[in-house]
Design an enzyme around this catalytic site. Sequence first.
Site, short mmCIF file in Angstrom:
data_model
loop_
_atom_site.label_atom_id
_atom_site.label_comp_id
_atom_site.label_asym_id
_atom_site.label_seq_id
_atom_site.Cartn_x
_atom_site.Cartn_y
_atom_site.Cartn_z
N CYS A 135 3.62 14.58 18.72
CA CYS A 135 2.87 14.42 17.48
C CYS A 135 2.05 15.67 17.21
CB CYS A 135 1.96 13.21 17.54
SG CYS A 135 1.02 13.01 16.03
N ASN B 280 2.17 15.18 6.61
CA ASN B 280 1.21 14.13 6.93
C ASN B 280 0.40 14.51 8.15
OD1 ASN B 280 1.49 12.20 9.46
ND2 ASN B 280 3.58 12.80 8.89
N ASN C 142 10.74 14.90 15.63
CA ASN C 142 9.44 14.67 15.01
C ASN C 142 9.28 15.73 13.91
OD1 ASN C 142 6.76 13.76 14.57
ND2 ASN C 142 6.62 13.20 16.73
C1 LIG Z 1 3.29 9.22 7.48
C2 LIG Z 1 4.02 9.47 8.75
C3 LIG Z 1 3.53 8.98 9.95
C4 LIG Z 1 4.18 9.21 11.15
N1 LIG Z 1 3.70 8.68 12.31
C5 LIG Z 1 4.38 8.85 13.47
C6 LIG Z 1 3.95 8.24 14.68
O1 LIG Z 1 2.95 7.53 14.72
N2 LIG Z 1 4.67 8.45 15.82
C7 LIG Z 1 5.79 9.24 15.81
O2 LIG Z 1 6.41 9.39 16.86
N3 LIG Z 1 6.23 9.80 14.69
C8 LIG Z 1 5.56 9.63 13.52
N4 LIG Z 1 6.04 10.20 12.35
C9 LIG Z 1 7.29 10.99 12.40
C10 LIG Z 1 8.50 10.14 11.99
O3 LIG Z 1 8.71 9.06 12.86
C11 LIG Z 1 9.77 10.99 11.94
O4 LIG Z 1 10.02 11.54 13.22
C12 LIG Z 1 9.68 12.15 10.95
O5 LIG Z 1 8.94 11.76 9.81
C13 LIG Z 1 11.04 12.69 10.50
O6 LIG Z 1 11.78 11.70 9.84
P1 LIG Z 1 11.83 11.55 8.23
O7 LIG Z 1 12.15 12.90 7.68
O8 LIG Z 1 12.89 10.52 7.97
O9 LIG Z 1 10.47 11.09 7.80
C14 LIG Z 1 5.37 9.97 11.15
C15 LIG Z 1 5.88 10.46 9.94
C16 LIG Z 1 5.23 10.22 8.75
C17 LIG Z 1 5.81 10.78 7.48
#
Ligand SMILES: Cc1cc2nc3c(=O)[nH]c(=O)nc-3n(C[C@H](O)[C@H](O)[C@H](O)COP(=O)(O)O)c2cc1C
Lengths: 254, 254, 312, 312
Positions: free
Chosen positions: C130, C69, C192
């Site tokens: 990020c 993303n 992240n």
């Molecule tokens: C669509 C999307 C948007 C995200 N936006 C943010 C964000 O605004 N701030 C942040 O700290 N992490 C953001 N993340 C990261 C997630 O919080 C998380 O750290 C990362 O996706 C790993 O976890 P997961 O594998 O369960 O998705 C985003 C992830 C995704 C997929």
Amino acid sequence: MIKVEKMKILSQKEIAEYIYELELQGPLVDEISMPGQFVHIKVKKANDPLLRRPISISSYDKNKQTMTLIYRATGAGTIELAQQTGDLNVMGPLGSGFPVEDVKGETAVLIGGGIGVPPLYECSKQLKARGKKVIHILGFESAEAVFYEDKFKALGPVYITTADGSYGTKGFVTDAAAQFNIKADIFYACGPVPMLNAVEKLFDKIPGYISMEQRMGCGIGACLACVCAVNGPELYKKVCTDGPVFPKGELVYG
Amino acid sequence: MIKVEKMKILSQKEIAEYIYELELQGPLVDEISMPGQFVHIKVKKANDPLLRRPISISSYDKNKQTMTLIYRATGAGTIELAQQTGDLNVMGPLGSGFPVEDVKGETAVLIGGGIGVPPLYECSKQLKARGKKVIHILGFESAEAVFYEDKFKALGPVYITTADGSYGTKGFVTDAAAQFNIKADIFYACGPVPMLNAVEKLFDKIPGYISMEQRMGCGIGACLACVCAVNGPELYKKVCTDGPVFPKGELVYG
Amino acid sequence: MDKLRISLPGLELKNPIMPASGCFGFGREYSQFYDLSLLGSIMVKATTLEQRLGNPVPRVAETSSGMLNAIGLQNPGLEKVMNTELPWLSQYDLPVIANVAGSMVEDYVEVAKNISRAENVHALELNISCPNVKEGGIAFGTDPEVAKELTAKVKAVSDVPVYVKLSPNVADIKEMALAVEAGGADGLTMINTLVGMRLDHRTGKPVIANKTGGLSGPAIKPVALRMVYEVSQVTNLPIIAMGGISSAWDVIDFISAGASAAAVGTANFVNPFVCKEIIEELQAILDELEVEHIHDLKGRSWKVGETANYRA
Amino acid sequence: MDKLRISLPGLELKNPIMPASGCFGFGREYSQFYDLSLLGSIMVKATTLEQRLGNPVPRVAETSSGMLNAIGLQNPGLEKVMNTELPWLSQYDLPVIANVAGSMVEDYVEVAKNISRAENVHALELNISCPNVKEGGIAFGTDPEVAKELTAKVKAVSDVPVYVKLSPNVADIKEMALAVEAGGADGLTMINTLVGMRLDHRTGKPVIANKTGGLSGPAIKPVALRMVYEVSQVTNLPIIAMGGISSAWDVIDFISAGASAAAVGTANFVNPFVCKEIIEELQAILDELEVEHIHDLKGRSWKVGETANYRA
Ligand SMILES: Cc1cc2nc3c(=O)[nH]c(=O)nc-3n(C[C@H](O)[C@H](O)[C@H](O)COP(=O)(O)O)c2cc1C
Ligand SMILES: Cc1cc2nc3c(=O)[nH]c(=O)nc-3n(C[C@H](O)[C@H](O)[C@H](O)COP(=O)(O)OP(=O)(O)OC[C@H]3O[C@@H](n4cnc5c(N)ncnc54)[C@H](O)[C@@H]3O)c2cc1C
Ligand SMILES: Cc1cc2nc3c(=O)[nH]c(=O)nc-3n(C[C@H](O)[C@H](O)[C@H](O)COP(=O)(O)OP(=O)(O)OC[C@H]3O[C@@H](n4cnc5c(N)ncnc54)[C@H](O)[C@@H]3O)c2cc1C
Ligand SMILES: Cc1cc2nc3c(=O)[nH]c(=O)nc-3n(C[C@H](O)[C@H](O)[C@H](O)COP(=O)(O)O)c2cc1C
Ligand code: FES
Ligand code: FES
């Protein structure tokens, strides 16, 4: 209300090259409010393919609690989808659809390109049921890819175009619309973005609705993956919840 | 020769709790050279689950080009395997098996634990066909997990043990072997490593063969994932090609 | 639910499960599916000082067992979050963790100062990692000194405990953890996304308009687990773990690796009920493992001689 | 096959496809499946000065769309490789890339000096990035200065061009690439595995005896692709890319990202014919894309205005 449910696969068949028609049954159908809404499908439990796939509802029958989807199986998820039997994990109905109430005028033209054709079928049926005259202009890649011609013909005139000229008129839907001098009081369109843009330009004098596509994550408005640029103070709208259907003039074509 | 082929799934059924019997057909069967060899199965095309799964050949019929596998479906890959129909991507036959030619003496005892039981079935059939007396000691978790008791009984005496005592003798296979004072001239064993170790100790006076398990990558000797410590100058051998069957005394139990 | 109740700096939680930032908006959409008060907490979408429109589309692409993303921190800005989103969330019995982002130190400080004063914000999550923001977001996340200073500055103005969100795109994540600990962080959230890319086979061009994107989902779980395992052994800070979690057993894995709580991101897109289901299943698993409290499992992957009780 | 023929330092290859080191042994096993002379090249298992027994078992674990391994450089040692394995391989029309590993600089130098003189070894691959060797292997791969010096020392003794294999476990892979370029590297191979981990759900203990392992397979492809994309834009060195390749389209992706050739690792375990099949399919894809030579696609992901021809 949005449901996530295991729907029963009643039938699944290839109706044109790579094009499958899938009939599903379940209480989710009760929640459909208008043609042009879509569902978000988790093809199978494993992590590959991971994401759900957005597919429009092509038609539905509230009495039988059934709905029909039509999709092209050429990518990882849709190829798997074509092999499924038994149950299917479906989330929906999602998004706003094509408004068919309080339509002014006599005649509606429905313009579809490729896998943009399916949601127009229910739209056409409902317009017809409300006493409108419906004209269809449907564009496909080639003769092998044409589907639902007869079904649309049962509702009103159908003009088919193919990109390679192997069936119907050679060229794009807008070419056909111009060539056959189609007149209507309202238009409904679904297909690739360049087509939508061309349709808006061609039918600049009448009201209309277009259905957009965008790559999606959540499908429910939370992840901000599926935005599209719009005219107006918000600048961006979400295809999954604000759309996929937008009134003519709202989208900014990049 | 090792083949990689789409084998036809003739039948698949649950024969005990989580235990499936799968019958496959194809030219791969022509290549099987002895009981105790295994195949390496790619459950489905997608990347999750990624790796092949090693499963022993439980029995085979060269005339019909069929073979039977018996496996426990409790992990990601085997649960998927239990749902497959149609074709299956199988690589094999792999590894060395249980030698059944030129066996000295009258009586063989075959000792299996859980999903170590399947490869003993073909082994027993072939020993019997060569005029040996075969005795079976089969250990399971509980009554629900017991399978193939009758099939083994058709070949020779069967002693069943269960860990919880819900069927047969309560305890381990080695407890039963001691309790019933089993005498034999050679042993064949397959099961969890602690069981193999105990069997080697109990039957320290007679020759025998044991079949090992190890997590695998390639299944053909290239990746060095599946090594086990052995007595002798090499120090390590590969379960997939040097085994899975090793003569008694070769393995070093950690 | 006593087996799941946990206590972390600023956070008294019914259970250790919460949606990860950016994958749950400000809760509105998922409130259609279940009562948000069931959640331990909620990590809301990154908030910046001003409204942000984010990146051009396409913003997401699928990969094997994962997704990329590059949303680009689209959010309505501090004021709207304070006046609309947080008050809306206050109808739930739900401590909020506010994800704070920015391009410059001053932005972070300004957002942190204000948002930490919102009634239902019980902790901040400093998004120094990020990968999709161009003006330097990534540098905060990969340079220990810069991260330490930023943490200290935010800490100085925040009314609530500060958790720092670590980037996995580093050679030594322990170093980053220790740096923000030295900067005064109260906790860590990790990981992240990994920076990744997908190309369109035919054109050879990046699928995502931003070219690269952040990789999330089950594909990254092994990396996330390893990092939690490493970091939890060198710091005393509590860790809220994330990265590919989609089941209660995934949560058990991360707690075993040394985390105190777990966040669920991408999995919400696949199953909108996932957080609720995980909470329910955790209870059953702890019973099955005969564990008194989920934190009895904390760090058992690296603690010596403590497994016997839990062996099945 | 002219569309596939490529020329790299030391390597005149029939096609740009080769098995990746450690995933194909010294070729013997896979020679049961097809004629190895079909391959562009072969990257043989890491060779160290002395025989190595490697790590305890279990050495592999599956993850979502990936696998972890901690083989620990098990290999028969330089002498046996020189006297048995390489001579055996010389029956094939197949230039060999010898993967060189060690714990100390002296080991690398000694192995490189000797093995580079073997007749069928046309290039070395300096494995500075194996995550599973304890004595410091990882440091070579994450410290630019150390990597540069090692490269220079090996380069000084090698009779054939030296490719350096980069580790993805770094914050800035461009920095590493430029460092080894400055050290005199003739080419790059990338990526090695990401450090990851899997726990047994029930016991909470690592599945792999070595605790952590290297993550490979489709799960890491997005990360590998991004790194090739980044590095190819800053160095002039040719890149042999790897990381999750399992189809001809994957190869097209890596060439589009800027690689000159591609290696296939984990996919061999899933399909022993994969390298052969990829070579066959590449030919068809290039015809379909109406491309004269595979290198016409090189770097098209980042080159401006060069896509029109290839758009389907
Ligand atoms: C669509 C999307 C948007 C995200 N936006 C943010 C964000 O605004 N701030 C942040 O700290 N992490 C953001 N993340 C990261 C997630 O919080 C998380 O750290 C990362 O996706 C790993 O976890 P997961 O594998 O369960 O998705 C985003 C992830 C995704 C997929
Ligand atoms: C609101 C909406 C309604 C749709 N209705 C239909 C329909 O009725 N029939 C039909 O055949 N197709 C429809 N599509 C397009 C359909 O979603 C994609 O063709 C499908 O997701 C591609 O998946 P795949 O597994 O074949 O391809 P893959 O290449 O495996 O897809 C990879 C990823 O990209 C996404 N993706 C790829 N192409 C598209 C696309 N054109 N639009 C959105 N996401 C895409 C996938 O969802 C997936 O996340 C619709 C799309 C949207 C947004
Ligand atoms: C030579 C050999 C013969 C075997 N024969 C049989 C048999 O006839 N019937 C049967 O039920 N099982 C047999 N096994 C064990 C069987 O391979 C595993 O139970 C199976 O791979 C587990 O896969 P899963 O998808 O259920 O589990 P998952 O947990 O999804 O497996 C994850 C990974 O670990 C590996 N793995 C997990 N458990 C084992 C294990 N016990 N041994 C080796 N690898 C493992 C898997 O192959 C896979 O790579 C045999 C193993 C070997 C090595
Ligand atoms: C079982 C296994 C053993 C490996 N051994 C080596 C090795 O000896 N030397 C090396 O440089 N890389 C080794 N690698 C890394 C691969 O060469 C390759 O860089 C990595 O696996 C990524 O490619 P893939 O995703 O196609 O497997 C090994 C990988 C695996 C899976
Ligand atoms: S797909 Fe998530 S906001 Fe539309
Ligand atoms: S599984 Fe690869 S060597 Fe045995």
